[in-house]
Design a protein around this motif. Structure first.
Motif, PDB file in Angstrom:
ATOM      1  N   ASP A  21      30.186  33.391  34.310  1.00 13.95           N
ATOM      2  CA  ASP A  21      30.403  32.336  35.303  1.00 13.95           C
ATOM      3  C   ASP A  21      30.444  32.979  36.686  1.00 13.95           C
ATOM      4  O   ASP A  21      31.444  33.587  37.074  1.00 13.95           O
ATOM      5  CB  ASP A  21      31.729  31.607  35.050  1.00 13.95           C
ATOM      6  N   ALA A  22      29.344  32.916  37.412  1.00 12.27           N
ATOM      7  CA  ALA A  22      29.302  33.540  38.731  1.00 12.27           C
ATOM      8  C   ALA A  22      30.177  32.794  39.733  1.00 12.27           C
ATOM      9  O   ALA A  22      30.690  33.357  40.682  1.00 12.27           O
ATOM     10  CB  ALA A  22      27.871  33.614  39.239  1.00 12.27           C
ATOM     11  N   THR A  23      30.353  31.487  39.506  1.00 12.52           N
ATOM     12  CA  THR A  23      31.238  30.675  40.344  1.00 12.52           C
ATOM     13  C   THR A  23      32.191  29.919  39.451  1.00 12.52           C
ATOM     14  O   THR A  23      31.906  29.686  38.276  1.00 12.52           O
ATOM     15  CB  THR A  23      30.438  29.685  41.203  1.00 12.52           C
ATOM     16  N   ALA A  24      33.336  29.565  39.971  1.00  8.54           N
ATOM     17  CA  ALA A  24      34.360  28.905  39.152  1.00  8.54           C
ATOM     18  C   ALA A  24      33.854  27.572  38.648  1.00  8.54           C
ATOM     19  O   ALA A  24      33.267  26.790  39.382  1.00  8.54           O
ATOM     20  CB  ALA A  24      35.624  28.717  39.963  1.00  8.54           C
ATOM     21  N   ALA A  25      34.090  27.339  37.341  1.00  3.72           N
ATOM     22  CA  ALA A  25      33.623  26.098  36.732  1.00  3.72           C
ATOM     23  C   ALA A  25      34.676  25.002  36.793  1.00  3.72           C
ATOM     24  O   ALA A  25      34.359  23.826  36.781  1.00  3.72           O
ATOM     25  CB  ALA A  25      33.238  26.343  35.285  1.00  3.72           C
ATOM     26  N   ALA A  26      35.918  25.374  36.837  1.00  2.00           N
ATOM     27  CA  ALA A  26      36.979  24.368  36.830  1.00  2.00           C
ATOM     28  C   ALA A  26      38.240  24.983  37.409  1.00  2.00           C
ATOM     29  O   ALA A  26      38.360  26.193  37.538  1.00  2.00           O
ATOM     30  CB  ALA A  26      37.236  23.882  35.398  1.00  2.00           C
ATOM     31  N   PHE A  35      37.144  32.785  35.586  1.00  2.35           N
ATOM     32  CA  PHE A  35      35.800  33.350  35.578  1.00  2.35           C
ATOM     33  C   PHE A  35      35.641  34.196  34.312  1.00  2.35           C
ATOM     34  O   PHE A  35      36.606  34.793  33.835  1.00  2.35           O
ATOM     35  CB  PHE A  35      35.560  34.234  36.804  1.00  2.35           C
ATOM     36  N   ARG A  36      34.414  34.284  33.803  1.00  3.80           N
ATOM     37  CA  ARG A  36      34.171  35.083  32.591  1.00  3.80           C
ATOM     38  C   ARG A  36      33.066  36.104  32.849  1.00  3.80           C
ATOM     39  O   ARG A  36      32.092  35.808  33.542  1.00  3.80           O
ATOM     40  CB  ARG A  36      33.775  34.187  31.415  1.00  3.80           C
ATOM     41  N   PHE A  37      33.264  37.287  32.294  1.00  2.00           N
ATOM     42  CA  PHE A  37      32.218  38.318  32.322  1.00  2.00           C
ATOM     43  C   PHE A  37      32.259  39.050  30.978  1.00  2.00           C
ATOM     44  O   PHE A  37      33.246  38.988  30.234  1.00  2.00           O
ATOM     45  CB  PHE A  37      32.406  39.291  33.490  1.00  2.00           C
TER      46      PHE A  37
END
Length: 314
Positions: A21-26, A35-37
């Motif tokens: 997730d390059a940008t926050a989803a929620a 964020f996830r990597f």
């Protein structure tokens, strides 16, 4: 706004690591963003993760991420000769009967990362070695300081066997066919058979009997001919003098020992194996056959002395 936050990880590649997730989803009600990597490879220097809002780093960014290897994977782990080297004539994992062979096992996770000793020891997985088709199998597994494992096996039965290192019951490295060859000469285990030894003979005819080299486990050795000079064969016929009844000993007229580099062919009336010693003899006197076969050992070899007691008939 959530999409104003941006996350990057360095180094960044499909092979090493990437941001999901390059940008926050929620966002949560308290203003926290997720964020996830993901990472695939363990790097000694670790990874750098940065979180920015607009063009500015948030507090604590950038920060370091240390990555540890995952659970060991049988499909990614492998065995190899490593520091121990090997005899090319035996193959990488072959051995001599009763002597055995050491090799190495490197545990890796699903992404090919080497497990260090701490990770390997804490995984809870069982390591073992199987050698199918062999007898008197001895195995051991010892952990080394660098995280690898020293694997050892020894079998007494010469031949081609299947070697398999296993991680919790699952094969590592696909398994290997191994060649186990006979060990050094043990004269007490030599196989001697044929006319004059296990069969009676007729006076006046020329015969052969065979001497097959074997090791301490009874494995047949393909001798290179060097043992020929160590063998001594004496044969005589023993009978009674018809006038006096006294015991008469008569040495055979012809006793020679020959090394057979190649096995007999299908058309041959007599059969012998590759590397066999063939003893040719002839007697002109009837009576009991007395044969003595001796071996003069070199250093590290055992010595034997065998006798036969058969008959030579007119």
């Amino acid at each position: 706004h959530a999409d104003a936050f941006e996350v990057k990880i360095s180094p960044d590649s499909a092979y090493l690591a990437s941001v999901i997730d390059a940008t926050a989803a929620a966002s949560s009600v308290d203003g926290e963003y997720t964020f996830r990597f993901t990472t695939k490879r363990v790097l000694a220097e670790g990874y750098t993760v940065s979180v920015t809002l607009g063009s500015e780093h948030v507090k604590g960014s950038p920060f370091q991420v240390e990555v540890s290897p995952g659970a060991p994977s049988a499909s990614q782990s492998n065995i190899y000769s490593g520091d121990y080297g090997y005899d090319a004539s035996l193959g990488e994992f072959g051995s001599v009967a009763g002597v055995g062979r050491k090799f190495l096992l490197q545990l890796r996770d699903d992404y090919g990362n080497d497990l260090d000793q701490a990770a390997a020891s804490s995984s809870g997985n069982k390591l073992e070695i199987e050698v199918d088709g062999a007898e008197n199998v001895t195995t051991s597994v010892v952990g080394l300081p660098d995280g690898r494992f020293e694997m050892f096996y020894s079998v007494s039965l010469a031949g081609t066997h299947a070697l398999q290192a296993k991680l919790s019951g699952v094969g590592v490295g696909g398994g290997s066919k191994i060649l186990v060859v006979a060990g050094k000469n043990d004269f007490s285990k030599f196989n001697v058979y044929g006319p004059g030894i296990t069969e009676d003979v007729i006076v006046g005819y020329t015969y052969h009997f065979n001497i097959e080299a074997r090791d301490e486990f009874g494995n047949t050795r393909v001798d290179d001919g060097s043992t020929l000079g160590l063998l001594s064969v004496f044969m005589e016929a023993r009978g009674e003098d018809r006038r006096t009844g006294a015991l008469v000993k008569t040495a055979f007229d012809l006793v020679t020992v020959k090394y057979e580099k190649e096995a007999s062919n299908e058309a041959s009336s007599e059969k012998w194996l590759e590397g066999t010693f063939r003893v040719m003899f002839k007697t002109k006197t009837s009576g009991g056959i007395y044969a003595t076969i001796s071996a003069y050992p070199l250093a590290g070899m055992s010595c034997s002395h065998m006798e036969s007691d058969l008959d030579a008939y007119d």
